[in-house]
Design an enzyme around this catalytic site. Structure first.
Site, PDB file in Angstrom:
ATOM      1  N   ASP A 218       0.826  -1.199   0.000  1.00 57.23           N
ATOM      2  CA  ASP A 218       0.000   0.000   0.000  1.00 57.23           C
ATOM      3  C   ASP A 218       0.868   1.261   0.000  1.00 57.23           C
ATOM      4  O   ASP A 218       1.914   1.307   0.650  1.00 57.23           O
ATOM      5  CB  ASP A 218      -0.897  -0.006   1.247  1.00 57.23           C
ATOM      6  CG  ASP A 218      -1.815   1.191   1.321  1.00 57.23           C
ATOM      7  OD1 ASP A 218      -2.788   1.230   0.550  1.00 57.23           O
ATOM      8  OD2 ASP A 218      -1.542   2.088   2.137  1.00 57.23           O
ATOM      9  N   GLU A 272       1.338  -0.486  -4.978  1.00 59.45           N
ATOM     10  CA  GLU A 272       0.399   0.606  -5.256  1.00 59.45           C
ATOM     11  C   GLU A 272       1.248   1.859  -5.440  1.00 59.45           C
ATOM     12  O   GLU A 272       1.654   2.503  -4.476  1.00 59.45           O
ATOM     13  CB  GLU A 272      -0.591   0.793  -4.101  1.00 59.45           C
ATOM     14  CG  GLU A 272      -1.624   1.869  -4.425  1.00 59.45           C
ATOM     15  CD  GLU A 272      -2.385   2.377  -3.209  1.00 59.45           C
ATOM     16  OE1 GLU A 272      -3.508   2.861  -3.380  1.00 59.45           O
ATOM     17  OE2 GLU A 272      -1.835   2.319  -2.084  1.00 59.45           O
TER      18      GLU A 272
END
Length: 558
Positions: A218, A272
């Site tokens: 993330d 990401e």
């Protein structure tokens, strides 16, 4: 319908990730196994046959760790424990094994930029006070101004608002400030500290030891900050932004790659990475760093042939030199669902532009979303599908204000509806809520209310309808699996009118009409699949087709 016997065995394909179909599970909203209104691991385990029959190769499960859920689980309090709302660590271990029995790998989500304010480290840091070793793992700083009343920097949060929150000392006086690029409940970690690096390497081992096939990272470009904490400059050079895409970040991912490569089989790192600079983006995909990263540029483009082709070309050109496959994704748990987005006058996506009351033509959006499914599934590389997109679910834009939970809504002072509208629990069966999301006899409603109109969108209803979005996804994923030319590889553009995209993948041709008028099909011997019916042998507007090429050379674009 696919079966386990026709699927490749996960342990025997070292390149599985290059052309995989990966399904994103937001566990809170996927399936509720115990009737408490919250999706859980029991519900997910019970629905594994659905995912097998859909035709996916892997699932990516968003954070299931112990968390106060201040940001949907992306505020992690303990990486080695499953949140009780979702189940237990033993259930997670069982899920990984059961999924493999269905030919499905599991990718877990790691959030290295920050932790929850309830994490043991942060609680210890608050208790220890200024100058302590415990605070060195975070970004505590005295404030500016005569009494420290001013924030250390004017950095702006991705969730809108400031990035600093002031603490209160034990004597009740205002204390230091701490950095949080997201919500105050998510304090940023200091990746210059050896404890932080060692901890996350141990967390990776913890989950890789339990058989997961990959790690989704993330906010992967945000970890490293400039120790001097400078203010933004108007046009920072490459690697010069104070907290985005710093050059030192690549040392972290090289260490992670070496760790993952030490395990048997191919354990992948998926980043990401929100970066406009394609060359900088590609650096994360060098052979000793991540395997793949999400291609958000394509998802953000409007439904226009020129814009989409430009994104495809730019994406493939960036990935080529580093030998990494591209990824294609139409949405995720942060993004307005395609059926809604593609039905708007501005069909592109940007976080900062979400507003209540944006007009949407759902019929138009549904037609375009079907065509987009064929387009993305035909492109070279891996495909990600967010749960519910295979059902054609629209964004739920009329949720009662009192049920909204997303911090993006509150940090915008109520202007932005936030991301709850794409996180509404899935409809599985029946004609009334909870539509099979919870078991019969459940006493608590789903954590977000489902629209009554979803009775027409349940898995049960769509499974029986040959023209449904679900049946389209099952057909295209089955074809994608059986056609050797699809998945990883390259493409050849074909000559078309300006509003039509057409390319060949071996002897499979994908053509998409984004114009207003029907388009002629390229030369072909068979029609494999269409997103909507042809009209007099021509492709209507906002429709896509997969064709069997004529077997000889096709006319490429100049």
């Amino acid at each position: 319908m696919t079966t386990t016997s026709s699927r490749p065995q996960p342990a025997t394909d070292p390149t599985w990730w290059r052309g995989a179909v990966i399904y994103q599970v937001y566990p809170r909203s996927f399936a509720d196994g115990n009737g408490d209104g919250t999706g859980d691991l029991a519900g997910l385990r019970a629905r594994l046959p659905y995912l097998r029959d859909l035709g996916v190769d892997a699932i990516w499960v968003t954070p299931w760790y112990r968390s106060p859920l201040a940001d949907g689980g992306y505020d992690v309090a303990d990486y080695r424990a499953i949140d009780p709302a979702f189940g237990t660590l033993e259930e997670a271990e069982a899920l990984v094994g059961e999924a493999l029995e269905h030919g499905i790998r599991t990718i877990v989500d790691i959030v290295p930029n920050h932790v929850s304010e309830q994490h043991a480290w942060f609680r210890a840091a608050l208790a220890a006070g200024p100058g302590s070793p415990e605070r060195a793992r975070f970004w505590f700083r005295p404030g500016k101004g005569e009494h420290g009343e001013l924030m250390p920097t004017q950095w702006v949060s991705d969730f809108q608002g400031s990035t600093w929150t002031r603490t209160t000392d034990p004597d009740g006086n205002p204390g230091e400030w701490y950095l949080h690029l997201f919500a105050p409940a998510q304090p940023d970690l200091n990746w210059s500290h050896p404890d932080v690096r060692a901890e996350f390497e141990d967390v990776l081992r913890f989950w890789l030891d339990r058989g997961v096939a990959g790690i989704r990272i993330d906010s992967a470009a945000l970890l490293i900050k400039d120790d001097a904490l400078p203010e933004y400059t108007e046009h920072p050079g490459p690697g010069e932004h104070p907290h985005v895409d710093r050059d030192e970040i690549h040392d972290v991912y090289r260490a992670w790659r070496a760790l993952a490569d030490a395990y048997p089989g191919t354990r992948i790192l998926v980043g990401e990475v929100w970066l406009a600079d394609r060359a900088r983006f590609a650096q994360y995909l060098r052979p000793d760093e991540m395997h793949t990263a999400f291609n958000f540029d394509f998802m953000a483009r409007p439904w226009q042939a020129k814009a989409l082709r430009e994104s495809i070309d730019m994406t493939l050109a960036a990935h080529g030199p580093v030998g990494a496959p591209a990824t294609w994704v139409l949405s995720n748990h942060d993004v307005t669902r395609p059926v809604t987005r593609y039905g708007r006058e501005d069909s592109s996506f940007a976080f900062a532009r979400k507003r209540f009351g944006t007009p949407t033509d759902l019929e138009l959006g549904h037609r375009r979303a079907r065509a987009a499914a064929l387009l993305t599934a035909a492109l070279p590389g891996a495909l990600y599908v967010y749960q519910g997109d295979e059902l054609g679910l629209p964004e739920v834009e009329d949720l009662p204000l009192e049920v909204l939970q997303d911090p993006m809504h509150f940090r915008s002072l109520g202007v932005d509806p936030g991301r709850d509208g794409c996180r509404v629990p899935l409809p599985w069966s029946g004609s009334a809520a909870p539509f099979g999301f919870s078991p019969p006899g459940a006493t608590r409603p789903p954590w977000l209310p489902q629209p009554a109109c979803w009775a027409d969108l349940t898995v049960e209803r769509q499974s029986a309808d040959p023209g449904s979005m679900l049946r389209l996804y099952r057909e295209l994923l089955a074809l994608r699996r059986t056609e050797p030319a699809l998945g990883d590889g390259s493409l050849t553009w074909l000559e078309t009118p300006d509003d039509v995209l057409a390319f060949a993948r071996g002897d499979v041709v994908c053509v998409v009409n984004l114009g207003d008028d029907p388009a002629d099909l390229p030369p072909h011997t068979d029609v494999l699949l269409t997103s909507g019916p042809l009209v007099a042998g021509r492709l209507p507007r906002d429709t896509a087709a997969w064709l069997r090429g004529p077997g000889g050379p096709l006319t490429p674009t100049p």
